[in-house]
Scaffold this active site. Sequence first.
Site, PDB file in Angstrom:
ATOM      1  N   ASP A 300       0.830  -1.220   0.000  1.00 56.91           N
ATOM      2  CA  ASP A 300       0.000   0.000   0.000  1.00 56.91           C
ATOM      3  C   ASP A 300       0.858   1.260   0.000  1.00 56.91           C
ATOM      4  O   ASP A 300       2.012   1.249   0.422  1.00 56.91           O
ATOM      5  CB  ASP A 300      -0.915   0.018   1.222  1.00 56.91           C
ATOM      6  CG  ASP A 300      -0.130  -0.042   2.527  1.00 56.91           C
ATOM      7  OD1 ASP A 300       0.873  -0.804   2.587  1.00 56.91           O
ATOM      8  OD2 ASP A 300      -0.483   0.660   3.474  1.00 56.91           O
ATOM      9  N   GLU A 301       0.263   2.334  -0.473  1.00 55.98           N
ATOM     10  CA  GLU A 301       0.781   3.697  -0.323  1.00 55.98           C
ATOM     11  C   GLU A 301       2.250   3.840  -0.701  1.00 55.98           C
ATOM     12  O   GLU A 301       3.043   4.393   0.060  1.00 55.98           O
ATOM     13  CB  GLU A 301       0.606   4.165   1.137  1.00 55.98           C
ATOM     14  CG  GLU A 301      -0.848   4.291   1.540  1.00 55.98           C
ATOM     15  CD  GLU A 301      -1.009   4.871   2.949  1.00 55.98           C
ATOM     16  OE1 GLU A 301      -1.686   5.884   3.086  1.00 55.98           O
ATOM     17  OE2 GLU A 301      -0.445   4.281   3.894  1.00 55.98           O
TER      18      GLU A 301
END
Lengths: 451, 451
Positions: A300-301
């Site tokens: 993620d991210e």
Amino acid sequence: MAGSKLWLSLLLAAAFPGPATALWPWPQYIQTSDWHYTISPHSFQFKYHVRSAAQSGCSVLDEAFQRYRDLLFGSESWQRPALTGEQHTLEKDSLVILVVTPGCDQLPSLESVENCLETFSQLVWRSPEGTFFINKTEIEDFPRFPHRGLLLDTSRHYLPLHSILDTLDAMAYNKFNVFHWHLVDDSSFPYESFAFPELTRKGSYNPATHIYTAQDVKEVIEYARLRGIRVLAEFDTPGHTLSWGRGVSGLLTPCYSGSQPSGTFGPVNPILNSTYEFMNTFFLEVSSVFPDFYLHLGGDEVDFTCWKSNPDVQAFMKKKGFGNDFKQLESFYIQTLLDIVSAYGKGYVVWQEVFDNEVKVRPDTIIQVWREEVPVSYLKELALITEAGFRALLSAPWYLNRISYGPDWEDFYRVDPLSFEGGPEQKALVIGGEACMWGEYVDSTNLVPRL
Amino acid sequence: MAGSKLWLSLLLAAAFPGPATALWPWPQYIQTSDWHYTISPHSFQFKYHVRSAAQSGCSVLDEAFQRYRDLLFGSESWQRPALTGEQHTLEKDSLVILVVTPGCDQLPSLESVENCLETFSQLVWRSPEGTFFINKTEIEDFPRFPHRGLLLDTSRHYLPLHSILDTLDAMAYNKFNVFHWHLVDDSSFPYESFAFPELTRKGSYNPATHIYTAQDVKEVIEYARLRGIRVLAEFDTPGHTLSWGRGVSGLLTPCYSGSQPSGTFGPVNPILNSTYEFMNTFFLEVSSVFPDFYLHLGGDEVDFTCWKSNPDVQAFMKKKGFGNDFKQLESFYIQTLLDIVSAYGKGYVVWQEVFDNEVKVRPDTIIQVWREEVPVSYLKELALITEAGFRALLSAPWYLNRISYGPDWEDFYRVDPLSFEGGPEQKALVIGGEACMWGEYVDSTNLVPRL
């Protein structure tokens, strides 16, 4: 263990009505009545049915019997109560357990079905005079979703072992069956690796007190197993890895300010062979330490700013023909990592960005949805993931750490993960959900109340 | 007790620097150095200075010495440590306490000054090897405000006695010195009155388990006294009294729907002599049970709807010449109540509405400000109250129960109660503030973490 029917062979009813049945979660089918039986703490027993596939010696059930005895009656030394009026107590009242699935002592898996002792314990109530009762009740129950998880973040704040064990107890009471252990992140690296001990020595808040040793990890896994809970370990890469960089030089991407390194670091460096050699060894260890079939690989991210600033990364992009599309670089990294983990015979769960960025993943990958509205609403995201044939886990509406004033639980409770547009074959791909307790403002002092 | 200077007569320094000084709250004056002394748990003693006004036998200090010994060193049985290198331990290291004000064992009051043991305990630190140290430090300290309170609401959720005692400990660690006990409210009446036992029998959540007996109240007051904390008991009238009505028939105003009683009840009925007879007896009891000079009499959020609906109240208004101004009726009630309580030799604190509604009160009344923006901002309200010559307490910006995600404490911390426009004689009338923990969503499971 199988508990699709809860059979109570307790006999003899007392004569006054008991409190309303308050089961949590509510069973698929229940028929109850005001007739209730007296339970004597002295003589009550859990028993195996003669035709049960599990028998005495099955540690999961033997220990559960003991645990639920203590939960029901406490550790008081019970005096035989004086019997008066219409109440009767059977000398040998008992709960008979019939398990139909063999292999009681194996680890729980995504395919496991659940035991019924928690339901039974919630049915028992106590009068003001101290007598235990259970109303005559027939229940048929099975979980709507096989994956009912809770995420704890032990990186932003370290959680002592007892907090994790307490949480596992709370999960069992609520019939959660997956402990998603977000072990490490930017802030700290408390997982003690035997292959790379520098990771905790340099990356934990305190290498003497704020780490999880091999023994701690084993204890968590066993404590969870005895409660029917799987441990899904997450080692999130290539972002959220600042704490890794302290113990493994060269692992993170050096960021540049103009033509010079700025001294700061970005995500895992995806252009070096040494990165993949490290991941190979590290995930070999992790795959053996955590016995569950699934690992969570994060994804993620990922912030592309640092990669963009680095001339070596730019050159690599050119060589690979990625143009300026850093999602392709991210995909390159993650696909390589997935191949490594697959080689160790593991399945994997990843955060939704891996799907959003069109990384090529195995068809049995589980995609976890955490973003409420970006790039699309979480319901739309579930529709897209399942339309593509992947299994999905929902977390977006259940960020328990994001506390607000008043009864937050009502909104959490009203969510239906299947309320997206899609056919039944799509809905069947939603294997469940996970409540998340991220650790920015949560430590052992407020974890349990917030849960 | 007086502790304007903290004198440390610990001797002999060790040779390495200790951690940064982390005192809370920050003292008025501090000078610290890297020189630090070793403290041996075996030989360390608190001692009275020969010229101290308090000497051995003063229970507040004797018990505080024991308590802080345990806080500092735990209850481990200390082995004499092997001494190596440059560290030295004095056989008789000690903290000498000089109290200049006599009357150590009296109850704390608004005029009390504070002791320094908490400051001392915060200065002691421990090396990873387990040795205790204190840096050479000179401190002058005194509180900026004499009233530093915390409100607990034991009506909306009952708080067990141990939760209250735990909170008193937490208050002492943070140098709070007033426990504002909001004992009763609409939801329940847990205070067991010996004059009116029906109040708890019918008005508590559970008269066997969810009440405060006379013994409980005594224990709270004594536990608080030993920690330098006053207990300010609140019995809020005429609003917030639904739970009172269950045990005292005729006390509350019957509401009308058209020409008929609706079956519901409003605030205390201000038109009956029996109301004031009840209050007379009840507050006689309360005045003797709670020894602090001040009582809190509430007076907030009186809803006039029910009074307006009641024809007897309307007739009373006419007779008294109040017209349609129900604030005058409220004032009539509150002034009568204040006269009652004054006759028992008590001072009183009231919520700001009593001031806003221009109730005539004694000049020594303390007005507590809780509304953030209505009718004016809380700073403007402080200006108005102090301009009128009353003393003021601020609570509006410190509603701790209104939790939100993230570091709420920063906003709480930045408030300066004196940042209103007004002269120094007005500022001097702000005697302090109170953080409030209202109980709508707070019980013993989340009280301490939320605090």
